[in-house]
Design a protein around this motif. Structure first.
Motif, mmCIF file in Angstrom:
data_model
loop_
_atom_site.group_PDB
_atom_site.id
_atom_site.type_symbol
_atom_site.label_atom_id
_atom_site.label_comp_id
_atom_site.label_asym_id
_atom_site.label_seq_id
_atom_site.Cartn_x
_atom_site.Cartn_y
_atom_site.Cartn_z
ATOM 1 N N THR A 91 43.928 37.780 34.358
ATOM 2 C CA THR A 91 43.256 36.500 34.141
ATOM 3 C C THR A 91 44.003 35.379 34.842
ATOM 4 O O THR A 91 43.397 34.487 35.460
ATOM 5 C CB THR A 91 43.153 36.189 32.638
ATOM 6 O OG1 THR A 91 42.453 37.250 31.971
ATOM 7 C CG2 THR A 91 42.414 34.873 32.395
ATOM 8 N N TRP A 107 43.185 35.473 38.390
ATOM 9 C CA TRP A 107 41.825 34.975 38.613
ATOM 10 C C TRP A 107 41.832 33.450 38.716
ATOM 11 O O TRP A 107 41.208 32.879 39.605
ATOM 12 C CB TRP A 107 40.921 35.423 37.466
ATOM 13 C CG TRP A 107 39.495 34.969 37.574
ATOM 14 C CD1 TRP A 107 38.496 35.552 38.305
ATOM 15 C CD2 TRP A 107 38.906 33.844 36.916
ATOM 16 N NE1 TRP A 107 37.326 34.848 38.138
ATOM 17 C CE2 TRP A 107 37.541 33.795 37.287
ATOM 18 C CE3 TRP A 107 39.392 32.878 36.037
ATOM 19 C CZ2 TRP A 107 36.673 32.814 36.824
ATOM 20 C CZ3 TRP A 107 38.523 31.902 35.567
ATOM 21 C CH2 TRP A 107 37.185 31.873 35.958
ATOM 22 N N ARG A 121 40.776 31.322 41.988
ATOM 23 C CA ARG A 121 39.696 30.334 41.884
ATOM 24 C C ARG A 121 40.172 28.947 42.333
ATOM 25 O O ARG A 121 39.429 28.189 42.953
ATOM 26 C CB ARG A 121 39.203 30.281 40.439
ATOM 27 C CG ARG A 121 38.454 31.508 39.974
ATOM 28 C CD ARG A 121 37.029 31.516 40.421
ATOM 29 N NE ARG A 121 36.260 30.486 39.773
ATOM 30 C CZ ARG A 121 35.008 30.624 39.360
ATOM 31 N NH1 ARG A 121 34.385 31.785 39.543
ATOM 32 N NH2 ARG A 121 34.348 29.643 38.795
ATOM 33 N N ALA A 138 44.289 41.465 43.449
ATOM 34 C CA ALA A 138 43.683 40.132 43.498
ATOM 35 C C ALA A 138 43.481 39.697 44.947
ATOM 36 O O ALA A 138 42.434 39.156 45.319
ATOM 37 C CB ALA A 138 44.563 39.123 42.764
ATOM 38 N N CYS A 149 39.785 39.133 47.192
ATOM 39 C CA CYS A 149 39.434 38.004 48.060
ATOM 40 C C CYS A 149 39.010 38.487 49.441
ATOM 41 O O CYS A 149 38.002 38.010 50.000
ATOM 42 C CB CYS A 149 40.612 37.052 48.190
ATOM 43 S SG CYS A 149 41.039 36.217 46.664
ATOM 44 N N ARG A 161 32.788 32.941 45.845
ATOM 45 C CA ARG A 161 33.263 32.858 44.458
ATOM 46 C C ARG A 161 32.555 33.881 43.568
ATOM 47 O O ARG A 161 33.179 34.531 42.727
ATOM 48 C CB ARG A 161 33.041 31.447 43.921
ATOM 49 C CG ARG A 161 33.679 31.206 42.565
ATOM 50 C CD ARG A 161 33.478 29.800 42.076
ATOM 51 N NE ARG A 161 34.057 28.812 42.985
ATOM 52 C CZ ARG A 161 34.309 27.570 42.628
ATOM 53 N NH1 ARG A 161 34.042 27.153 41.410
ATOM 54 N NH2 ARG A 161 34.824 26.721 43.498
ATOM 55 N N VAL A 163 33.938 37.283 44.338
ATOM 56 C CA VAL A 163 35.291 37.413 43.781
ATOM 57 C C VAL A 163 35.206 37.681 42.280
ATOM 58 O O VAL A 163 35.933 38.536 41.744
ATOM 59 C CB VAL A 163 36.117 36.144 44.064
ATOM 60 C CG1 VAL A 163 37.370 36.116 43.195
ATOM 61 C CG2 VAL A 163 36.521 36.102 45.531
ATOM 62 N N ASP A 164 34.335 36.965 41.591
ATOM 63 C CA ASP A 164 34.180 37.177 40.147
ATOM 64 C C ASP A 164 33.774 38.617 39.845
ATOM 65 O O ASP A 164 34.307 39.253 38.922
ATOM 66 C CB ASP A 164 33.133 36.220 39.575
ATOM 67 C CG ASP A 164 33.640 34.800 39.457
ATOM 68 O OD1 ASP A 164 34.852 34.582 39.632
ATOM 69 O OD2 ASP A 164 32.821 33.896 39.189
ATOM 70 N N PHE A 194 36.756 40.942 40.342
ATOM 71 C CA PHE A 194 37.735 40.873 39.255
ATOM 72 C C PHE A 194 37.227 41.576 37.995
ATOM 73 O O PHE A 194 38.011 42.222 37.285
ATOM 74 C CB PHE A 194 38.090 39.415 38.946
ATOM 75 C CG PHE A 194 39.281 38.913 39.694
ATOM 76 C CD1 PHE A 194 40.539 38.859 39.094
ATOM 77 C CD2 PHE A 194 39.173 38.503 41.013
ATOM 78 C CE1 PHE A 194 41.646 38.412 39.788
ATOM 79 C CE2 PHE A 194 40.275 38.035 41.724
ATOM 80 C CZ PHE A 194 41.511 37.992 41.112
ATOM 81 N N HIS A 195 35.945 41.452 37.725
ATOM 82 C CA HIS A 195 35.404 42.148 36.552
ATOM 83 C C HIS A 195 35.488 43.668 36.734
ATOM 84 O O HIS A 195 35.780 44.407 35.785
ATOM 85 C CB HIS A 195 33.960 41.713 36.298
ATOM 86 C CG HIS A 195 33.844 40.420 35.564
ATOM 87 N ND1 HIS A 195 33.660 39.203 36.196
ATOM 88 C CD2 HIS A 195 33.929 40.129 34.243
ATOM 89 C CE1 HIS A 195 33.611 38.241 35.301
ATOM 90 N NE2 HIS A 195 33.778 38.769 34.104
#
Length: 208
Positions: free
Chosen positions: A88, A91, A95, A159, A163, A179, A182-183, A186-187
């Protein structure tokens, strides 16, 4: 004195941004291999000496490298709430950088330019490796993990990979923002990319 220091910092940020904007514009017009430091400095209305106060070479200017991004990321590591998971935290770091890059309106064009230039890709990789080493050390310290921790290095490396994958996919799917991609990445990392992974349970026919 404080106001003077604030003005000085603002001028430095403006000069760095002007150089990065000029470098990108010229690289898009002429190709990154055909742009010189002298041309970038002239376009930004500064001296060549001033250019080298901000960037070690023209590639970093074209990439828009900003040391403030890393400084803020390391500060975010140090001040993250104790209950916040390491992924997190990464993340939030990513961001924050994306928000800055998107604010100049050139994220997609810069990304496309980078992918077309082997030299820019190489410079981006080298600078990214250095960033990742510092972020890994900071995250290991926060997590109380020893140097050489695979888990910490993997979190930071994953991470960065998220990207890079998002930037590459965005070229072929411009309707989805970097974005958003990327989300999703990460999930997937958080959920486990392949929960069925198990090399010890392979089909035994012909395998050893």
């Amino acid at each position: 004195m404080q106001a003077e220091g604030g003005l000085r910092e603002r001028k430095k940020r403006e000069t760095r941004a002007a150089l990065a904007d000029a470098a990108l514009r010229l690289a898009l017009e002429k190709g990154p291999d055909h742009v010189t430091v002298e041309e970038i400095a002239e376009a930004a209305d500064v001296s060549v000496r001033t250019f080298f106060n901000y960037f070690p070479h023209k590639e970093h200017a074209i990439l828009g490298r900003n040391p403030e991004h890393l400084e803020r990321a390391l500060e975010r590591m140090r001040t993250a709430p104790a209950e916040e998971s390491p992924l997190t935290t990464m993340w939030f770091v990513v961001r924050d950088v994306l928000r800055d890059l998107e604010s100049d309106g050139e994220l997609s064009r810069r990304g496309e330019l980078i992918m077309q230039s082997p030299n820019l890709v190489y410079q981006l990789m080298m600078s990214s490796f250095d960033d990742e080493r510092q972020l890994t050390a900071a995250l290991a310290d926060r997590m109380g993990e020893p140097d050489g921790s695979v888990r910490v290095a993997l979190i930071v490396g994953a991470a960065g990979a998220a990207c890079r994958v998002a930037m590459e996919l965005h070229k072929n799917a411009p309707d989805r923002s970097v974005r958003e991609l990327v989300d999703e990445a990460f999930h997937l990392l958080a959920q486990g990319i392949d929960p069925a992974f198990g090399p010890d349970h392979r089909n035994q026919k012909g395998h050893s």
